[in-house]
Write a protein that holds these residues in place. Structure first.
Motif, PDB file in Angstrom:
ATOM      1  N   LYS A   2       0.828  -1.197   0.000  1.00  0.00           N
ATOM      2  CA  LYS A   2       0.000   0.000   0.000  1.00  0.00           C
ATOM      3  C   LYS A   2       0.864   1.250   0.000  1.00  0.00           C
ATOM      4  O   LYS A   2       1.906   1.296   0.652  1.00  0.00           O
ATOM      5  CB  LYS A   2      -0.906   0.008   1.221  1.00  0.00           C
ATOM      6  CG  LYS A   2      -1.943   1.122   1.180  1.00  0.00           C
ATOM      7  CD  LYS A   2      -2.978   0.926   2.243  1.00  0.00           C
ATOM      8  CE  LYS A   2      -3.851  -0.217   1.780  1.00  0.00           C
ATOM      9  NZ  LYS A   2      -5.018  -0.453   2.553  1.00  0.00           N
ATOM     10  N   VAL A   5      -0.463   8.621  -1.083  1.00  0.00           N
ATOM     11  CA  VAL A   5      -0.081   9.721  -1.960  1.00  0.00           C
ATOM     12  C   VAL A   5      -0.589  11.013  -1.324  1.00  0.00           C
ATOM     13  O   VAL A   5      -1.791  11.177  -1.118  1.00  0.00           O
ATOM     14  CB  VAL A   5      -0.672   9.533  -3.375  1.00  0.00           C
ATOM     15  CG1 VAL A   5      -0.297  10.703  -4.268  1.00  0.00           C
ATOM     16  CG2 VAL A   5      -0.206   8.212  -3.975  1.00  0.00           C
ATOM     17  N   ARG A  13      -2.262  13.989  -7.334  1.00  0.00           N
ATOM     18  CA  ARG A  13      -2.526  12.725  -6.618  1.00  0.00           C
ATOM     19  C   ARG A  13      -2.947  11.644  -7.604  1.00  0.00           C
ATOM     20  O   ARG A  13      -2.491  10.500  -7.506  1.00  0.00           O
ATOM     21  CB  ARG A  13      -3.603  12.923  -5.554  1.00  0.00           C
ATOM     22  CG  ARG A  13      -3.138  13.690  -4.340  1.00  0.00           C
ATOM     23  CD  ARG A  13      -4.085  13.554  -3.157  1.00  0.00           C
ATOM     24  NE  ARG A  13      -5.478  13.783  -3.448  1.00  0.00           N
ATOM     25  CZ  ARG A  13      -6.127  14.951  -3.300  1.00  0.00           C
ATOM     26  NH1 ARG A  13      -5.457  16.017  -2.875  1.00  0.00           N
ATOM     27  NH2 ARG A  13      -7.411  15.041  -3.567  1.00  0.00           N
ATOM     28  N   ARG A  14      -3.776  11.988  -8.563  1.00  0.00           N
ATOM     29  CA  ARG A  14      -4.240  11.011  -9.563  1.00  0.00           C
ATOM     30  C   ARG A  14      -3.083  10.525 -10.439  1.00  0.00           C
ATOM     31  O   ARG A  14      -3.001   9.342 -10.764  1.00  0.00           O
ATOM     32  CB  ARG A  14      -5.349  11.599 -10.432  1.00  0.00           C
ATOM     33  CG  ARG A  14      -6.601  11.900  -9.683  1.00  0.00           C
ATOM     34  CD  ARG A  14      -7.283  10.632  -9.236  1.00  0.00           C
ATOM     35  NE  ARG A  14      -8.471  10.982  -8.475  1.00  0.00           N
ATOM     36  CZ  ARG A  14      -8.937  10.271  -7.475  1.00  0.00           C
ATOM     37  NH1 ARG A  14      -8.331   9.169  -7.109  1.00  0.00           N
ATOM     38  NH2 ARG A  14     -10.008  10.634  -6.829  1.00  0.00           N
ATOM     39  N   THR A  17      -0.889   8.304  -8.223  1.00  0.00           N
ATOM     40  CA  THR A  17      -1.664   7.099  -7.935  1.00  0.00           C
ATOM     41  C   THR A  17      -1.670   6.161  -9.139  1.00  0.00           C
ATOM     42  O   THR A  17      -1.483   4.951  -9.002  1.00  0.00           O
ATOM     43  CB  THR A  17      -3.103   7.469  -7.527  1.00  0.00           C
ATOM     44  OG1 THR A  17      -3.056   8.106  -6.245  1.00  0.00           O
ATOM     45  CG2 THR A  17      -4.001   6.258  -7.443  1.00  0.00           C
ATOM     46  N   LEU A  20       1.696   4.412  -9.430  1.00  0.00           N
ATOM     47  CA  LEU A  20       1.877   3.404  -8.378  1.00  0.00           C
ATOM     48  C   LEU A  20       0.995   2.179  -8.592  1.00  0.00           C
ATOM     49  O   LEU A  20       1.435   1.048  -8.409  1.00  0.00           O
ATOM     50  CB  LEU A  20       1.621   4.020  -7.001  1.00  0.00           C
ATOM     51  CG  LEU A  20       2.601   5.119  -6.581  1.00  0.00           C
ATOM     52  CD1 LEU A  20       2.176   5.726  -5.258  1.00  0.00           C
ATOM     53  CD2 LEU A  20       4.021   4.588  -6.505  1.00  0.00           C
ATOM     54  N   ARG A  21      -0.236   2.415  -8.985  1.00  0.00           N
ATOM     55  CA  ARG A  21      -1.129   1.277  -9.263  1.00  0.00           C
ATOM     56  C   ARG A  21      -0.607   0.450 -10.434  1.00  0.00           C
ATOM     57  O   ARG A  21      -0.753  -0.767 -10.458  1.00  0.00           O
ATOM     58  CB  ARG A  21      -2.543   1.765  -9.527  1.00  0.00           C
ATOM     59  CG  ARG A  21      -3.233   2.210  -8.264  1.00  0.00           C
ATOM     60  CD  ARG A  21      -4.670   2.595  -8.500  1.00  0.00           C
ATOM     61  NE  ARG A  21      -5.289   2.992  -7.253  1.00  0.00           N
ATOM     62  CZ  ARG A  21      -6.432   3.639  -7.173  1.00  0.00           C
ATOM     63  NH1 ARG A  21      -7.100   3.951  -8.280  1.00  0.00           N
ATOM     64  NH2 ARG A  21      -6.923   3.971  -6.000  1.00  0.00           N
ATOM     65  N   ASP A  26      -1.600  -0.739  -3.981  1.00  0.00           N
ATOM     66  CA  ASP A  26      -2.907  -0.215  -3.621  1.00  0.00           C
ATOM     67  C   ASP A  26      -2.622   1.171  -3.072  1.00  0.00           C
ATOM     68  O   ASP A  26      -1.579   1.379  -2.441  1.00  0.00           O
ATOM     69  CB  ASP A  26      -3.566  -1.065  -2.533  1.00  0.00           C
ATOM     70  CG  ASP A  26      -3.938  -2.454  -3.029  1.00  0.00           C
ATOM     71  OD1 ASP A  26      -4.340  -2.581  -4.200  1.00  0.00           O
ATOM     72  OD2 ASP A  26      -3.806  -3.405  -2.244  1.00  0.00           O
ATOM     73  N   THR A  27      -3.518   2.121  -3.276  1.00  0.00           N
ATOM     74  CA  THR A  27      -3.218   3.490  -2.867  1.00  0.00           C
ATOM     75  C   THR A  27      -4.319   4.082  -1.997  1.00  0.00           C
ATOM     76  O   THR A  27      -5.490   3.719  -2.106  1.00  0.00           O
ATOM     77  CB  THR A  27      -2.994   4.410  -4.079  1.00  0.00           C
ATOM     78  OG1 THR A  27      -4.157   4.410  -4.889  1.00  0.00           O
ATOM     79  CG2 THR A  27      -1.782   3.974  -4.878  1.00  0.00           C
ATOM     80  N   GLU A  29      -5.140   8.252  -0.526  1.00  0.00           N
ATOM     81  CA  GLU A  29      -4.738   9.627  -0.815  1.00  0.00           C
ATOM     82  C   GLU A  29      -5.031  10.546   0.359  1.00  0.00           C
ATOM     83  O   GLU A  29      -5.935  10.285   1.154  1.00  0.00           O
ATOM     84  CB  GLU A  29      -5.488  10.144  -2.048  1.00  0.00           C
ATOM     85  CG  GLU A  29      -5.166   9.384  -3.311  1.00  0.00           C
ATOM     86  CD  GLU A  29      -5.917   9.928  -4.519  1.00  0.00           C
ATOM     87  OE1 GLU A  29      -6.472  11.052  -4.453  1.00  0.00           O
ATOM     88  OE2 GLU A  29      -5.941   9.228  -5.545  1.00  0.00           O
ATOM     89  N   CYS A  49       5.135   6.402   1.218  1.00  0.00           N
ATOM     90  CA  CYS A  49       4.420   7.682   1.146  1.00  0.00           C
ATOM     91  C   CYS A  49       5.098   8.545   0.099  1.00  0.00           C
ATOM     92  O   CYS A  49       6.319   8.728   0.136  1.00  0.00           O
ATOM     93  CB  CYS A  49       4.460   8.417   2.485  1.00  0.00           C
ATOM     94  SG  CYS A  49       3.523   7.626   3.791  1.00  0.00           S
TER      95      CYS A  49
END
Length: 125
Positions: A2, A5, A13-14, A17, A20-21, A26-27, A29, A49
């Protein structure tokens, strides 16, 4: 695994994210450092983080300092992802406990390369 963000920009953030995905995280925010501390309490299995420096309420640097004070969060990898590129700020963040520092703008490959260096994702073929 996990990741949390942390950025006051929903768009940023998107973007982070999505990267990372794409490599299996898994994220969760948060829009500022204070909210991020709450998220860490709610999600104790966070391994990474990604933190912006300039945020309202609590800056990314303040978040790093606070997170490093807590024994239960000492194993979390902290990576600054920010527009702040001044050498002094980079040194301060790393000295406070950040593991890596990425300056915006960045490419997805830069984030993945940093994750590989940190041992959080496997090396690409």
């Amino acid at each position: 695994m996990k990741a949390l963000v942390i950025d006051d920009s929903r768009v940023m953030r998107r973007i982070v994210t999505g990267i990372l995905r794409g490599v299996g995280f898994d994220t969760v925010e948060a829009g500022d450092g204070k909210e991020a501390l709450e998220r860490l309490t709610e999600h104790p299995d966070v391994a990474l983080c990604c933190i912006d420096w300039n945020m309202p309420v609590m800056t990314g640097f303040e978040f790093v300092v606070e997170a490093r004070k807590r024994q239960e969060w000492r194993d979390i990898t902290l990576m600054m992802v920010t527009t702040e590129g001044e050498q002094g700020q980079i040194v301060r963040a790393l000295a406070a406990g950040a593991h890596e520092y990425v300056i915006k703008p960045f490419t997805p490959e830069i984030i993945v390369d940093k994750l590989e260096l940190l041992g959080l994702v496997g090396a690409r073929a």
